[in-house]
Design a protein around this motif. Sequence first.
Motif, PDB file in Angstrom:
ATOM      1  N   LEU A  95      -0.423  -5.802  -3.620  1.00  0.00           N
ATOM      2  CA  LEU A  95       0.743  -5.817  -4.509  1.00  0.00           C
ATOM      3  C   LEU A  95       2.039  -6.272  -3.853  1.00  0.00           C
ATOM      4  CD1 LEU A  95       0.020  -2.464  -6.378  1.00  0.00           C
ATOM      5  CD2 LEU A  95      -0.394  -4.785  -7.211  1.00  0.00           C
ATOM      6  N   VAL A  96       2.089  -6.254  -2.531  1.00  0.00           N
ATOM      7  CA  VAL A  96       3.262  -6.776  -1.818  1.00  0.00           C
ATOM      8  C   VAL A  96       2.875  -8.135  -1.241  1.00  0.00           C
ATOM      9  CG1 VAL A  96       4.973  -6.387  -0.006  1.00  0.00           C
ATOM     10  CG2 VAL A  96       3.999  -4.437  -1.242  1.00  0.00           C
ATOM     11  N   PRO A  97       3.328  -9.223  -1.826  1.00  0.00           N
ATOM     12  CA  PRO A  97       2.876 -10.548  -1.370  1.00  0.00           C
ATOM     13  C   PRO A  97       3.389 -10.882   0.018  1.00  0.00           C
ATOM     14  CG  PRO A  97       4.648 -10.765  -2.976  1.00  0.00           C
ATOM     15  CD  PRO A  97       4.289  -9.312  -2.939  1.00  0.00           C
ATOM     16  N   THR A  98       2.612 -11.684   0.724  1.00  0.00           N
ATOM     17  CA  THR A  98       3.065 -12.183   2.011  1.00  0.00           C
ATOM     18  C   THR A  98       4.202 -13.179   1.789  1.00  0.00           C
ATOM     19  OG1 THR A  98       2.377 -13.352   4.024  1.00  0.00           O
ATOM     20  CG2 THR A  98       1.320 -14.009   1.976  1.00  0.00           C
ATOM     21  N   PRO A  99       5.232 -13.156   2.625  1.00  0.00           N
ATOM     22  CA  PRO A  99       6.321 -14.127   2.457  1.00  0.00           C
ATOM     23  C   PRO A  99       5.815 -15.554   2.662  1.00  0.00           C
ATOM     24  CG  PRO A  99       6.985 -12.321   3.901  1.00  0.00           C
ATOM     25  CD  PRO A  99       5.510 -12.194   3.703  1.00  0.00           C
ATOM     26  N   GLY A 100       6.282 -16.469   1.857  1.00  0.00           N
ATOM     27  CA  GLY A 100       5.897 -17.872   2.009  1.00  0.00           C
ATOM     28  C   GLY A 100       4.715 -18.235   1.153  1.00  0.00           C
ATOM     29  N   ILE A 181       9.702  -5.223   1.460  1.00  0.00           N
ATOM     30  CA  ILE A 181       9.155  -6.436   0.849  1.00  0.00           C
ATOM     31  C   ILE A 181       8.710  -7.438   1.917  1.00  0.00           C
ATOM     32  CG2 ILE A 181       9.746  -8.445  -0.572  1.00  0.00           C
ATOM     33  CD1 ILE A 181      11.555  -6.569  -2.205  1.00  0.00           C
ATOM     34  N   GLY A 182       9.485  -7.514   3.011  1.00  0.00           N
ATOM     35  CA  GLY A 182       9.187  -8.497   4.038  1.00  0.00           C
ATOM     36  C   GLY A 182       8.077  -8.097   4.998  1.00  0.00           C
ATOM     37  N   ASN A 183       7.821  -6.784   5.156  1.00  0.00           N
ATOM     38  CA  ASN A 183       6.917  -6.355   6.220  1.00  0.00           C
ATOM     39  C   ASN A 183       5.793  -5.415   5.791  1.00  0.00           C
ATOM     40  OD1 ASN A 183       8.420  -7.493   8.695  1.00  0.00           O
ATOM     41  ND2 ASN A 183      10.027  -6.341   7.649  1.00  0.00           N
ATOM     42  N   ALA A 184       5.877  -4.838   4.595  1.00  0.00           N
ATOM     43  CA  ALA A 184       4.861  -3.863   4.187  1.00  0.00           C
ATOM     44  C   ALA A 184       3.472  -4.485   4.103  1.00  0.00           C
ATOM     45  CB  ALA A 184       5.247  -3.240   2.851  1.00  0.00           C
ATOM     46  N   HIS A 185       3.404  -5.736   3.668  1.00  0.00           N
ATOM     47  CA  HIS A 185       2.099  -6.400   3.554  1.00  0.00           C
ATOM     48  C   HIS A 185       1.403  -6.460   4.915  1.00  0.00           C
ATOM     49  CE1 HIS A 185      -0.884  -9.356   2.087  1.00  0.00           C
ATOM     50  NE2 HIS A 185      -0.771  -9.845   3.308  1.00  0.00           N
ATOM     51  N   TYR A 186       2.116  -6.929   5.939  1.00  0.00           N
ATOM     52  CA  TYR A 186       1.518  -7.065   7.261  1.00  0.00           C
ATOM     53  C   TYR A 186       1.184  -5.698   7.859  1.00  0.00           C
ATOM     54  CZ  TYR A 186       3.311 -11.843   6.931  1.00  0.00           C
ATOM     55  OH  TYR A 186       3.588 -13.122   6.515  1.00  0.00           O
ATOM     56  N   THR A 187       2.090  -4.743   7.704  1.00  0.00           N
ATOM     57  CA  THR A 187       1.859  -3.405   8.247  1.00  0.00           C
ATOM     58  C   THR A 187       0.618  -2.774   7.630  1.00  0.00           C
ATOM     59  OG1 THR A 187       4.245  -3.097   8.553  1.00  0.00           O
ATOM     60  CG2 THR A 187       2.875  -1.117   8.583  1.00  0.00           C
ATOM     61  N   ALA A 188       0.501  -2.872   6.299  1.00  0.00           N
ATOM     62  CA  ALA A 188      -0.645  -2.292   5.608  1.00  0.00           C
ATOM     63  C   ALA A 188      -1.935  -3.023   5.968  1.00  0.00           C
ATOM     64  CB  ALA A 188      -0.410  -2.325   4.102  1.00  0.00           C
ATOM     65  N   ALA A 189      -1.882  -4.361   6.042  1.00  0.00           N
ATOM     66  CA  ALA A 189      -3.089  -5.146   6.316  1.00  0.00           C
ATOM     67  C   ALA A 189      -3.628  -4.867   7.719  1.00  0.00           C
ATOM     68  CB  ALA A 189      -2.790  -6.632   6.156  1.00  0.00           C
ATOM     69  N   ILE A 190      -2.735  -4.845   8.712  1.00  0.00           N
ATOM     70  CA  ILE A 190      -3.178  -4.602  10.093  1.00  0.00           C
ATOM     71  C   ILE A 190      -3.758  -3.202  10.223  1.00  0.00           C
ATOM     72  CG2 ILE A 190      -2.372  -4.326  12.470  1.00  0.00           C
ATOM     73  CD1 ILE A 190      -0.335  -6.578  11.880  1.00  0.00           C
TER      74      ILE A 190
END
Length: 292
Positions: A95-100, A181-190
């Motif tokens: 639900l939180v898209p990766t930037p770019g 918005i900028g970092n939750a995607h990466y934090t959750a994915a890792i």
Amino acid sequence: MPVPGGYSIKTYRYLRMAMIAMIVLLGASLVIEWSKTDPRCLQTSISAYYYTPVRAIFVGALISIGVCMVVLKGNTEPEDILLNVAGILAPVVALVPTPGAGRCHSVQLAVGDAAANVANNILALFVVGAPCLVLTAIFIARDRRKHPDRWTPMYLLGLGVSVLIFCGGLVWFVADRSGFIGNAHYTAAITMFVCIVAVVLLNAEQFRRKQRKHAVPHSPANRYSVIALLMVVVPLVMFGWKKLFGWEHAVLWIEGSLIVLFAAFWISQTQELWNEGLRQELPRSQATPSPL
């Protein structure tokens, strides 16, 4: 202990097969999208396909996989906690898209206001998560009263970890929306992938004990150890290659390899536990047979 009852076993099997189906569904959607673009053109990550016609499948599959990981009981309490954490984080990845948005898509989908999307979707996630945690606490308290012999402090540890993730995410979401918005995607994915690798490592150890207890001659190689080794080595090799030589699509292939290996693990575990439901945990003292 095994899941009791034929209907319980069937439900367990269907949930497991549903996870495999969701992984295949996501893979099929990615291949279909890739077939409609230049074969040499790929997004830099699987998450970047959020900005393509894959979006609905990407979001739906991750949420479904997350729900299945939370619902399914792990073989041990540590495994169960890791599956719960991975399952809690999977919807955040979705639900939180990766930037770019990248540049390789058959049709670029308009995202609209990303901040508004995240504000709505993640807030809804918190609204659902709060009563789920309360109900979990009630169930734990009730089980402790009814079955004190089966209750362990690991139940409280699992609840505590879930509450910590929930509260930490809520504070981050409210106090620093742009950072979320900028970092939750990466934090959750890792974190999600680390939990999945840890689950495979735990299964490798449990399967090793199972093999030693039964002392089967010429027992096959520990399938989980092989998968766990690949899950650690393959991403490290790809990351090292990216650092040494540069590789725009390193994240895409790291994610893809981990998803394929997770599917291989889940298929192997499903096959092993098809009739048992859960693998009976063996104490370390029973793991090695006594000499004759």
